[in-house]
Design a protein around this motif. Sequence first.
Motif, PDB file in Angstrom:
ATOM      1  N   PHE A 130       6.080   0.089   1.149  1.00 21.90           N
ATOM      2  CA  PHE A 130       4.576  -0.253   1.030  1.00 21.90           C
ATOM      3  C   PHE A 130       4.451  -0.830  -0.242  1.00 21.90           C
ATOM      4  CE2 PHE A 130       0.158   0.991   0.946  1.00 21.90           C
ATOM      5  CZ  PHE A 130       0.013   1.202  -0.401  1.00 21.90           C
ATOM      6  N   VAL A 131       3.401  -1.515  -0.277  1.00 22.04           N
ATOM      7  CA  VAL A 131       2.829  -2.538  -1.274  1.00 22.04           C
ATOM      8  C   VAL A 131       1.524  -2.194  -1.772  1.00 22.04           C
ATOM      9  CG1 VAL A 131       2.628  -4.720  -2.438  1.00 22.04           C
ATOM     10  CG2 VAL A 131       4.417  -4.489  -0.843  1.00 22.04           C
ATOM     11  N   ALA A 132       0.701  -2.269  -0.872  1.00 19.37           N
ATOM     12  CA  ALA A 132      -0.917  -1.983  -1.345  1.00 19.37           C
ATOM     13  C   ALA A 132      -1.623  -1.707   0.084  1.00 19.37           C
ATOM     14  CB  ALA A 132      -1.339  -3.404  -1.890  1.00 19.37           C
ATOM     15  N   ALA A 133      -2.690  -1.004  -0.233  1.00 15.62           N
ATOM     16  CA  ALA A 133      -3.587  -0.527   0.819  1.00 15.62           C
ATOM     17  C   ALA A 133      -5.124  -0.691   0.370  1.00 15.62           C
ATOM     18  CB  ALA A 133      -3.240   0.793   1.364  1.00 15.62           C
ATOM     19  N   ILE A 134      -6.091  -1.046   1.297  1.00 16.40           N
ATOM     20  CA  ILE A 134      -7.351  -0.848   1.048  1.00 16.40           C
ATOM     21  C   ILE A 134      -8.209  -0.111   2.281  1.00 16.40           C
ATOM     22  CG2 ILE A 134      -7.502  -3.192   2.318  1.00 16.40           C
ATOM     23  CD1 ILE A 134      -9.707  -3.867   0.171  1.00 16.40           C
ATOM     24  N   ASN A 135      -9.037   0.435   1.879  1.00 13.74           N
ATOM     25  CA  ASN A 135      -9.895   1.288   3.143  1.00 13.74           C
ATOM     26  C   ASN A 135     -10.702   0.411   3.709  1.00 13.74           C
ATOM     27  OD1 ASN A 135     -11.743   1.230   1.005  1.00 13.74           O
ATOM     28  ND2 ASN A 135     -12.437   3.211   1.473  1.00 13.74           N
ATOM     29  N   TRP A 136     -11.435   0.896   4.521  1.00 17.30           N
ATOM     30  CA  TRP A 136     -12.137   0.399   5.602  1.00 17.30           C
ATOM     31  C   TRP A 136     -13.328  -0.558   5.063  1.00 17.30           C
ATOM     32  CZ3 TRP A 136     -17.480   0.834   6.983  1.00 17.30           C
ATOM     33  CH2 TRP A 136     -17.957   2.046   6.189  1.00 17.30           C
ATOM     34  N   ILE A 178     -12.832  -0.684  11.290  1.00 13.85           N
ATOM     35  CA  ILE A 178     -12.496   0.662  11.213  1.00 13.85           C
ATOM     36  C   ILE A 178     -11.164   1.088  10.639  1.00 13.85           C
ATOM     37  CG2 ILE A 178     -13.965   1.049  13.275  1.00 13.85           C
ATOM     38  CD1 ILE A 178     -11.440   1.581  14.713  1.00 13.85           C
ATOM     39  N   TYR A 179     -10.420  -0.105  10.367  1.00 13.21           N
ATOM     40  CA  TYR A 179      -8.937   0.140  10.009  1.00 13.21           C
ATOM     41  C   TYR A 179      -8.648   0.042   8.722  1.00 13.21           C
ATOM     42  CZ  TYR A 179      -7.422  -0.802  15.084  1.00 13.21           C
ATOM     43  OH  TYR A 179      -7.254  -0.830  16.180  1.00 13.21           O
ATOM     44  N   THR A 180      -7.708   1.071   8.355  1.00 15.22           N
ATOM     45  CA  THR A 180      -7.309   1.021   6.771  1.00 15.22           C
ATOM     46  C   THR A 180      -6.274  -0.248   7.153  1.00 15.22           C
ATOM     47  OG1 THR A 180      -7.463   3.262   6.246  1.00 15.22           O
ATOM     48  CG2 THR A 180      -5.882   2.122   5.022  1.00 15.22           C
ATOM     49  N   THR A 214      10.675 -11.011  -4.064  1.00 19.39           N
ATOM     50  CA  THR A 214      11.199 -11.614  -2.722  1.00 19.39           C
ATOM     51  C   THR A 214      11.535 -10.883  -1.724  1.00 19.39           C
ATOM     52  OG1 THR A 214      12.400 -13.377  -4.001  1.00 19.39           O
ATOM     53  CG2 THR A 214      13.176 -13.008  -1.778  1.00 19.39           C
ATOM     54  N   ALA A 215      10.835 -11.171  -0.558  1.00 15.53           N
ATOM     55  CA  ALA A 215      11.037  -9.917   0.752  1.00 15.53           C
ATOM     56  C   ALA A 215       9.976 -10.887   1.764  1.00 15.53           C
ATOM     57  CB  ALA A 215      10.421  -8.703   0.417  1.00 15.53           C
ATOM     58  N   VAL A 216      10.297 -10.276   2.875  1.00 17.61           N
ATOM     59  CA  VAL A 216       9.115 -10.448   4.072  1.00 17.61           C
ATOM     60  C   VAL A 216       8.078  -9.675   3.944  1.00 17.61           C
ATOM     61  CG1 VAL A 216       8.877 -10.775   6.699  1.00 17.61           C
ATOM     62  CG2 VAL A 216      10.978 -11.168   5.710  1.00 17.61           C
ATOM     63  N   TYR A 217       6.821 -10.316   3.979  1.00 16.75           N
ATOM     64  CA  TYR A 217       5.909  -9.472   3.710  1.00 16.75           C
ATOM     65  C   TYR A 217       5.121  -9.129   5.013  1.00 16.75           C
ATOM     66  CZ  TYR A 217       6.216  -9.406  -1.353  1.00 16.75           C
ATOM     67  OH  TYR A 217       6.508  -9.223  -2.497  1.00 16.75           O
ATOM     68  N   TYR A 218       4.751  -8.095   5.291  1.00 18.04           N
ATOM     69  CA  TYR A 218       3.787  -7.713   6.441  1.00 18.04           C
ATOM     70  C   TYR A 218       2.956  -7.009   6.844  1.00 18.04           C
ATOM     71  CZ  TYR A 218       8.791  -7.749   8.303  1.00 18.04           C
ATOM     72  OH  TYR A 218       9.988  -8.007   8.821  1.00 18.04           O
ATOM     73  N   CYS A 219       1.666  -7.484   7.218  1.00 21.93           N
ATOM     74  CA  CYS A 219       0.427  -6.890   7.309  1.00 21.93           C
ATOM     75  C   CYS A 219       0.153  -5.906   8.191  1.00 21.93           C
ATOM     76  CB  CYS A 219      -0.579  -7.920   7.633  1.00 21.93           C
ATOM     77  SG  CYS A 219      -2.091  -7.429   7.774  1.00 21.93           S
ATOM     78  N   ALA A 220      -0.252  -4.674   7.776  1.00 29.02           N
ATOM     79  CA  ALA A 220      -0.445  -3.571   8.839  1.00 29.02           C
ATOM     80  C   ALA A 220      -1.631  -2.883   8.832  1.00 29.02           C
ATOM     81  CB  ALA A 220       0.533  -2.269   8.267  1.00 29.02           C
ATOM     82  N   ALA A 221      -2.146  -2.313   9.985  1.00 25.19           N
ATOM     83  CA  ALA A 221      -3.559  -1.728  10.298  1.00 25.19           C
ATOM     84  C   ALA A 221      -3.248  -0.400  10.824  1.00 25.19           C
ATOM     85  CB  ALA A 221      -4.269  -2.635  11.170  1.00 25.19           C
ATOM     86  N   ASN A 222      -3.962   0.483  10.394  1.00 25.07           N
ATOM     87  CA  ASN A 222      -4.022   1.894  10.879  1.00 25.07           C
ATOM     88  C   ASN A 222      -5.497   2.660  10.830  1.00 25.07           C
ATOM     89  OD1 ASN A 222      -1.899   3.848  11.287  1.00 25.07           O
ATOM     90  ND2 ASN A 222      -2.779   4.965   9.408  1.00 25.07           N
ATOM     91  N   VAL A 223      -5.639   3.221  12.043  1.00 24.46           N
ATOM     92  CA  VAL A 223      -6.801   3.913  12.194  1.00 24.46           C
ATOM     93  C   VAL A 223      -6.730   5.256  11.352  1.00 24.46           C
ATOM     94  CG1 VAL A 223      -8.224   5.026  13.751  1.00 24.46           C
ATOM     95  CG2 VAL A 223      -7.281   2.966  14.231  1.00 24.46           C
ATOM     96  N   GLY A 224      -7.815   5.356  10.439  1.00 22.81           N
ATOM     97  CA  GLY A 224      -7.434   6.799   9.469  1.00 22.81           C
ATOM     98  C   GLY A 224      -7.271   6.310   8.108  1.00 22.81           C
ATOM     99  N   ASP A 225      -6.600   6.904   7.200  1.00 25.78           N
ATOM    100  CA  ASP A 225      -6.521   6.819   5.985  1.00 25.78           C
ATOM    101  C   ASP A 225      -4.949   6.262   5.840  1.00 25.78           C
ATOM    102  OD1 ASP A 225      -6.000  10.368   5.324  1.00 25.78           O
ATOM    103  OD2 ASP A 225      -4.582   8.962   5.638  1.00 25.78           O
ATOM    104  N   TRP A 226      -4.810   6.018   4.516  1.00 25.02           N
ATOM    105  CA  TRP A 226      -3.482   5.299   4.146  1.00 25.02           C
ATOM    106  C   TRP A 226      -2.305   6.082   4.005  1.00 25.02           C
ATOM    107  CZ3 TRP A 226      -6.972   2.908   0.023  1.00 25.02           C
ATOM    108  CH2 TRP A 226      -7.058   3.930  -0.930  1.00 25.02           C
ATOM    109  N   TRP A 227      -2.548   7.500   3.853  1.00 26.02           N
ATOM    110  CA  TRP A 227      -1.316   8.325   3.448  1.00 26.02           C
ATOM    111  C   TRP A 227       0.037   8.373   4.165  1.00 26.02           C
ATOM    112  CZ3 TRP A 227      -1.457   8.896  -1.440  1.00 26.02           C
ATOM    113  CH2 TRP A 227      -2.651   9.160  -2.064  1.00 26.02           C
TER     114      TRP A 227
END
Length: 125
Positions: free
Chosen positions: A47-53, A31-33, A91-104
């Motif tokens: 922000f780098v990239a997002a993918i919908n559910w 269910i997470y974006t 070069t950076a620390v890359y983080y994974c993130a989850a959100n209920v709802g859309d990516w905006w």
Amino acid sequence: QVQLVESGGGLVQAGDSLRLSCAASGRTFSIYTMAWFRQAPGKEREFVAAINWDASSTYYLDSVQGRFTISRDNAKNTVSLQMNSLKPEDTAVYYCAANVGDWWSMIVAGTADQWGQGTQVTVSS
């Protein structure tokens, strides 16, 4: 609620490829974006990239468009970031993130419901 654990970071040379993975716990992963963010030394997280559910839509930072690919496997509760043609400015620390709802809200405000601990990516010139 999901817990996120990133892996796959490392030290590579410019032009090389690297694949980051994010494993999520919990039965509601689908269910997470999902998104990837990064934070370089002395800079704000971006922000780098997002993918919908259901993986039918993706969105990228302009500077990584065409080089990075985000994907997800809801059966395995994973999201990945394939990074090709890496540059020192990646070069950076890359983080994974989850959100209920859309990516905006993730893109505009940089907020998310859950964050991973981050994985370091270093690209040498």
